[in-house]
Design an enzyme around this catalytic site. Sequence first.
Site, PDB file in Angstrom:
ATOM      1  CD  GLU A  17     -84.661 -25.967  18.320  1.00 15.48           C
ATOM      2  OE1 GLU A  17     -85.405 -25.123  18.833  1.00 15.48           O
ATOM      3  OE2 GLU A  17     -85.032 -27.144  18.074  1.00 15.48           O
ATOM      4  CE  LYS A  19     -82.266 -31.515   8.343  1.00 13.67           C
ATOM      5  NZ  LYS A  19     -81.559 -32.701   7.844  1.00 13.67           N
ATOM      6  CB  SER A 436     -85.700 -42.427  -7.796  1.00  8.04           C
ATOM      7  OG  SER A 436     -84.649 -43.127  -7.158  1.00  8.04           O
ATOM      8  CD1 TRP A 564     -90.402 -48.164   6.968  1.00  8.10           C
ATOM      9  CD2 TRP A 564     -90.088 -47.285   4.944  1.00  8.10           C
ATOM     10  NE1 TRP A 564     -89.273 -48.742   6.440  1.00  8.10           N
ATOM     11  CE2 TRP A 564     -89.052 -48.225   5.203  1.00  8.10           C
ATOM     12  CE3 TRP A 564     -90.085 -46.605   3.725  1.00  8.10           C
ATOM     13  CZ2 TRP A 564     -88.034 -48.491   4.278  1.00  8.10           C
ATOM     14  CZ3 TRP A 564     -89.068 -46.880   2.807  1.00  8.10           C
ATOM     15  CH2 TRP A 564     -88.058 -47.799   3.087  1.00  8.10           C
ATOM     16  CG  ASP A 602     -90.075 -50.145  -5.255  1.00 10.92           C
ATOM     17  OD1 ASP A 602     -89.763 -51.079  -5.994  1.00 10.92           O
ATOM     18  OD2 ASP A 602     -89.849 -48.951  -5.526  1.00 10.92           O
ATOM     19  CB  CYS A 645     -82.690 -51.683  -1.381  1.00  5.00           C
ATOM     20  SG  CYS A 645     -83.698 -50.846  -0.160  1.00  5.00           S
ATOM     21  CG  HIS A 697     -75.714 -46.778  -1.035  1.00  2.00           C
ATOM     22  ND1 HIS A 697     -76.074 -48.041  -1.468  1.00  2.00           N
ATOM     23  CD2 HIS A 697     -76.801 -46.263  -0.425  1.00  2.00           C
ATOM     24  CE1 HIS A 697     -77.329 -48.271  -1.124  1.00  2.00           C
ATOM     25  NE2 HIS A 697     -77.793 -47.215  -0.494  1.00  2.00           N
TER      26      HIS A 697
END
Length: 761
Positions: A17, A19, A436, A564, A602, A645, A697
């Site tokens: 909710e 978000k 990507s 992660w 990566d 990165c 970005h």
Amino acid sequence: MVKTYAFGFPKLGEKREFKRLLENYWKGKISQEELIKGMEELNLWRANLYRENVEIIPSNELSYYDFMLDTTVMVGAIPSRFGEYRGLDTYFEMARGKNALELTKWFNTNYHYLVPELEGENFKLLINRPLEDYKFFKEKGINTVPHVIGLFTFLKLSKAPKRVEEEGLPVIILEKLDTKERLEKFTKALLPVYKELLESLKNEGVNRVHFEEPALVTDLEDYDWEILNEIYSELSKVGVDLGILTYYDSVSDYDKFVNLPVKALHFDLVSNEENLKNIKEKGFPEDKELIAGIINGRQPWRANLREKVKLLEELLKVSANLVVSNSCPLYHLPVTVEPEDELPEGLKERLSFAKEKLREIRLIKEALEGKEEALREVESSEKVMTAVFAQNPEVRRRLASLSEKDFQRELPYKERDKIQRDILKLPLFPTTTIGSFPQTEDVRKMRTAYRTGKISEEEYKNFIKQKIKYAIEVQEDIGLDVLVHGEFERSDMVEYFAIKLDGIATTKHGWVLSYGSRVYRPPIIYGDVSRPAPMTLEEITYAQSLTNKPVKGMLTGPVTILNWSYYREDVPKREIAYQIALALLDEVKDLENAGIKVIQIDEPAFREGAPLKKRDWPEYFDWAVKAFRLASRAKPETQIHTHMCYSEFNEIIEYIYQMDFDVISIEASRSKGEIIEVFEKFKGWDRQIGIGVYDIHSPAIPTKEEMKAIMLRAMKVLPKELLWVNPDCGLKTRRWEEVIPALRNMVDMAKELREEVGVKV
């Protein structure tokens, strides 16, 4: 008597909710009043969950974007570029506008915060959110303890302008408060604001406030403790009981911590054993309350309640003023495990997300009191959590047979380099991308259609092949030297592999906030990890069949997959990393056998998984480096790339070198190539470096001149033969109409540079 308390419950909501509210407001679909009403409903829902399970309930936890941003606004630290504070308009401009505050990782977690910028020394209590939230709950008959980011942690994570010289010219840059003088200056400026905050809360009837001070678990200097003493001596004069919460690691100096002039101290008793050891050996002040963080707030495992009850009984011998709580904020976990109906057999009963953790805190106290239901749960949890689960004898055999040679390439770098140059025949300044390409709306729609069963596997695979074909054609037309397949089949670089590896589960509803309204679903490493079938072979070999140029195999490294994901606690992290590495090594071998000559592994999370105290770094980096080397033990003729990165390499450059890759690509555009200095200072650097010459970005198309300037900077300090040219990160979030001209400029720039240094194109 033992009390119960919890903090940091996720604000996301069971159906995301939070978000939806935020994004609908940003899109103009709901008004500010509707946003506030929705947030208040979420706030009450959270408070009621707390009330059902614990006695001490926190307030001022539901931030509209980020709690560090809330604190920045609270003390009036609004950078001048945002003008006068105009409520939520300025708030969201600071969070996500064109000139937003810097976003960075919160300690060593996967949450991100907005970095405060302290321009001047004139601060004031601008927005008193802690008071507003306290009053909101008070009107509903709910007594709460306001939570505030502690002044010390706020300052330690802030940046302020500093004058430095660059190429002989004075420049103002933003830097952390890394000296005693700078820290003292801003403490003096902000302490009156914190005192005023406490006064306002006291006047409303608040008798207790908790300050969150996770910075106290990092490496601190003696002057840091002097400043901490000064802060809490001043704040305690207001006459409100103060508590300090620390988490993610043990406090850096136990003796100094327990002597701070406050009433309650929270310890993380899960992350390691040092806090508990100190409490038992050194004792605990009788006049203070010990908040025991014994329920793990970072990992989703059900607690063995028998162990926890036993631990509390031990702590009661040390302190009669005991509070049972979570080890760190619960927002690192999904809301509840209840709706998960597609997990591997036997896994769900072993899991405990945020809602279940609240119940565990209550059950521990009830078990201490001898309540029957709680005692049954104690028995059940012990039975489940001590049973052998998801073990793979073949994986264990492979691990046991590892020797030193398994962590080393057959030939040293210089010999590999000669072989690879002969095979690949690449020009000077080879051009490539990070992996990507744009994931456009049609890609997302087809993925959703496939996941929901609206299209067949064959239809989905054909669609992905069309996208790969287009990406190869675009790259050939632009003139790139080493190509990629575009990763159109991957929505997330870790989840993609988690789905394909045994021993790792993914959830349907296990969403966690990363920052703002951005959510992700961490995979759960629950058992021995292995690869039942090739994971990337089909797409990579198809891409390679379309071109004579080398196409990179693209893998996510073992350290990043581990960092992660949630991970099991019954085996050391080193062992989990090696299991993942062996699975990836199998993939590397298959790619090699299929004729793939360049493989990228990566590791964006290589640095961020490091412990908060540097004394613990050697152990972490030992297994992190070895895990990468194990996964990348390719033939000498295979060129191994890695990508990182982030731009703060200074402290870890030695560990990076030990990884023994052939090429590393790095971010260099935002730092205008300054990162190159790190490699210059490292004596004996001989590996190839892909210079990230443009900032992905930004939608802006970089000029050849801008990119060339970064390359020329690099050429001043590194041999030109070592340099590659690439964007600074993957291009997934950009649009094709931005990517194509940017890459064209990049390739043209590389060609011009070759001519300038006298190399035929």
